[in-house]
Every structure is written in structure tokens, then in C-alpha cells.
Scaffold this active site. Structure first.
Site, PDB file in Angstrom:
ATOM      1  N   ASP A 179       0.825  -1.212   0.000  1.00  0.00           N
ATOM      2  CA  ASP A 179       0.000   0.000   0.000  1.00  0.00           C
ATOM      3  C   ASP A 179       0.862   1.265   0.000  1.00  0.00           C
ATOM      4  O   ASP A 179       1.928   1.283   0.608  1.00  0.00           O
ATOM      5  CB  ASP A 179      -0.910  -0.029   1.246  1.00  0.00           C
ATOM      6  CG  ASP A 179      -2.044   0.976   1.144  1.00  0.00           C
ATOM      7  OD1 ASP A 179      -2.286   1.517   0.044  1.00  0.00           O
ATOM      8  OD2 ASP A 179      -2.696   1.220   2.175  1.00  0.00           O
ATOM      9  N   HIS A 202       2.815   3.333  -9.010  1.00  0.00           N
ATOM     10  CA  HIS A 202       2.590   1.903  -9.248  1.00  0.00           C
ATOM     11  C   HIS A 202       3.794   1.282  -9.954  1.00  0.00           C
ATOM     12  O   HIS A 202       4.189   0.156  -9.655  1.00  0.00           O
ATOM     13  CB  HIS A 202       1.319   1.694 -10.080  1.00  0.00           C
ATOM     14  CG  HIS A 202       0.058   2.073  -9.360  1.00  0.00           C
ATOM     15  ND1 HIS A 202      -0.212   1.684  -8.055  1.00  0.00           N
ATOM     16  CD2 HIS A 202      -1.022   2.810  -9.740  1.00  0.00           C
ATOM     17  CE1 HIS A 202      -1.385   2.160  -7.683  1.00  0.00           C
ATOM     18  NE2 HIS A 202      -1.897   2.853  -8.687  1.00  0.00           N
ATOM     19  N   LEU A 214      10.741 -20.753  -4.023  1.00  0.00           N
ATOM     20  CA  LEU A 214       9.699 -19.864  -3.495  1.00  0.00           C
ATOM     21  C   LEU A 214       8.389 -20.022  -4.276  1.00  0.00           C
ATOM     22  O   LEU A 214       8.409 -20.071  -5.504  1.00  0.00           O
ATOM     23  CB  LEU A 214      10.177 -18.413  -3.637  1.00  0.00           C
ATOM     24  CG  LEU A 214       9.140 -17.325  -3.325  1.00  0.00           C
ATOM     25  CD1 LEU A 214       8.913 -17.216  -1.824  1.00  0.00           C
ATOM     26  CD2 LEU A 214       9.582 -15.974  -3.889  1.00  0.00           C
TER      27      LEU A 214
END
Ligand code: FPP
Length: 259
Positions: free
Chosen positions: A28, A45, A139
Site C-alpha cells: 500500500d 505503481h 519460493l
């Protein structure tokens, strides 16, 4: 609960006390990062994607098993069309440009969220990322896209209700496990640690079911500034928490074992 269930739960709790197996991120603050610099939100972004790239590399280095990132919520469609398009463009670019590196780094990509209503170019891309990397063993990068936890739980409830209506399931067979098995995350362990940047302290419809015993770390920094040091610091804070999963605190637990 059998003895082996209890043992497994204790081993999980022990492991989870030191290093989180699954870290989930609410990325955020991109808009505020851009506004502070007089830049368009898109730039925030775009820098957010760079932070994501750094974070994936750091998670590999830190030997984290699962990293879930909230990349686009089911509610994000309500943002201005231009911003939605820029987020979709960034997702495209992220997968197009980074998939080869992710694959080479043995990362397995998984996507959670509703797929049915997505434009075919996006759903094809997400499927391609999952298929290409499905056999990888490093991962697991879980990308939450068009994701909403309430919608996910409602879909699980609907699937169970259909089974009951068809006579394939009895209502008394519906327990927490039956619901968990029908969530998008059915084969993914619950998050141990959820990190949210930007100073906001809420879940915003993210992993509501799975977060039942997660530890939360809320950081004041904005997402584009997130890096390996911030991730390590959050993990260090996590390591100090005493996770009880409804049981006893560590000191009481060892006193009990000793007696
Ligand atoms: C919140 O910032 C962030 C998002 C809505 C999306 C997170 C997206 C990225 C990190 C980049 C895209 C990555 C992919 C893979 C698509 P905000 O816009 O709510 O920030 P604000 O609260 O400061 O306005």
C-alpha cells in the site's frame, strides 16, 4: 486430534516462531509516494513493481517458502478507468518481463482470485505463468489478482451448498477443514506474517480466513520504498512474537512439559 496431529501442530508452531514460512504483503502507498513527489499515480505503481521485484529476490535469499502479494483487489475495479488500465498494463509487463527470471530462479507462480470474468488476455497470461512454473520447487509466489476474501469464502460456501443439494455431502460434514479445502489457497499454508505498508492498519478483504493466526506488522513506509532491509526487519519483529495458536505462551508451555 490424534497424537501425530498435535506433534505436527507443535512442530509447525516451533518453526513458525523463528522464521515465517509464509509472508503475505499488502503493498500500500503507491499513490501517496507519487503524490509526495508531484508525480502521476502511475509512476507510484511503476515504482511499486520495482519494489515487488526487489522483494521477490529478497524472499528467495531469505529462504521464505511462500510470498503472497495483494496486486489487485476485487474492489480495485472501482478506481478510475485510467488507473485500472495502468495496473493491468503493469501486471502484463511484470509477467512478460519477469517470468523468465522467476522461472530461472525456481519460483513457482500461483494466482488466487476470481478468474471467470477476466479478459482472456489476462487470464491466459496468468495461466501461462502458473503452467510454466508449476514444477518449480523454490519460493511459491502467490499473486492475489482480482482477489477478495469475502468473495472467496462465499464461493466456497456455494460449492458446499451445491454438494449438499446434490446429496453428495451432509451439512454436519461441513467443518473448518471442508471450507479451507475449497478456498483458492487450499494447498497453500496459512500466512504466518502479514505486512502492510503505508501506515494503514487493516486487512481490506485480504486473506480473512487464512489470517486467523497470522502475526501483523504495519510499517509506516510507502510500498515503493520497501526493500530487503524492511522485509528483514519485519521478520525480526515476527521472531519476537509468541505465537500461541490458542494454546499456552512459550514459558507456560515449557513449564508444563518439564512438570
Ligand atoms: C496500493 O497503492 C497498491 C495497489 C492498489 C496495487 C499494488 C500494485 C503494485 C505494487 C504494482 C502492480 C503490481 C502488479 C504485479 C500488478 P494505492 O494506489 O492504494 O496507494 P495510496 O493508498 O497511497 O493511494
Amino acid at each position: 486430534m490424534t497424537e501425530s496431529d498435535i506433534l505436527e501442530a507443535q512442530t509447525n508452531a516451533q518453526r513458525a516462531r523463528t522464521a515465517p514460512r509464509h509472508v503475505a504483503l499488502i503493498m500500500d502507498g503507491n499513490g501517496r509516494w507519487a503524490a509526495k513527489r508531484g508525480l502521476p499515480r502511475f509512476e507510484g505503481h511503476r515504482r511499486g513493481v520495482e519494489a515487488l521485484r526487489r522483494t521477490v529476490r529478497a524472499a528467495i535469499k531469505l529462504n521464505i517458502g511462500y510470498l503472497t502479494v495483494y496486486s489487485f483487489s476485487a474492489e480495485n475495479w472501482s478506481r478510475p478507468r485510467e488507473e485500472v488500465e495502468s495496473l493491468l498494463t503493469l501486471l502484463h509487463r511484470f509477467i512478460r518481463n519477469d517470468l523468465a527470471e522467476l522461472h530461472a530462479s525456481n519460483v513457482r507462480v500461483r494466482v488466487i482470485g476470481a478468474r471467470a470474468d477476466l479478459a482472456p488476455d489476462i487470464s491466459d497470461l496468468l495461466r501461462e505463468a502458473e503452467q510454466m512454473t508449476q514444477a518449480n520447487s523454490g519460493l511459491t509466489l502467490v499473486v492475489a489478482f482480482n482477489y477478495g476474501a469475502r468473495q472467496e469464502i462465499a464461493a466456497a460456501a456455494r460449492a458446499l451448498a451445491e454438494m449438499v443439494a446434490q446429496g453428495r455431502l451432509r451439512p454436519e460434514e461441513i467443518d473448518a477443514d471442508a471450507i479451507a479445502r475449497r478456498l483458492d489457497t487450499a494447498d497453500i499454508p496459512d500466512p504466518d506474517l502479514i505486512i502492510r505498508t503505508s501506515g494503514e492498519q487493516r486487512l481490506s478483504n485480504f486473506l480473512l480466513w487464512q489470517a486467523a493466526y497470522a502475526e501483523f506488522v504495519f510499517l509506516p513506509i510507502l510500498w515503493p520504498d520497501f526493500d530487503e532491509a524492511a522485509l528483514s526487519a519485519a521478520i525480526a519483529e515476527y521472531a519476537h512474537r509468541d505465537r500461541r495458536f490458542g494454546g499456552l505462551e512459550a514459558a507456560a508451555r515449557s513449564a508444563k512439559t518439564a512438570s
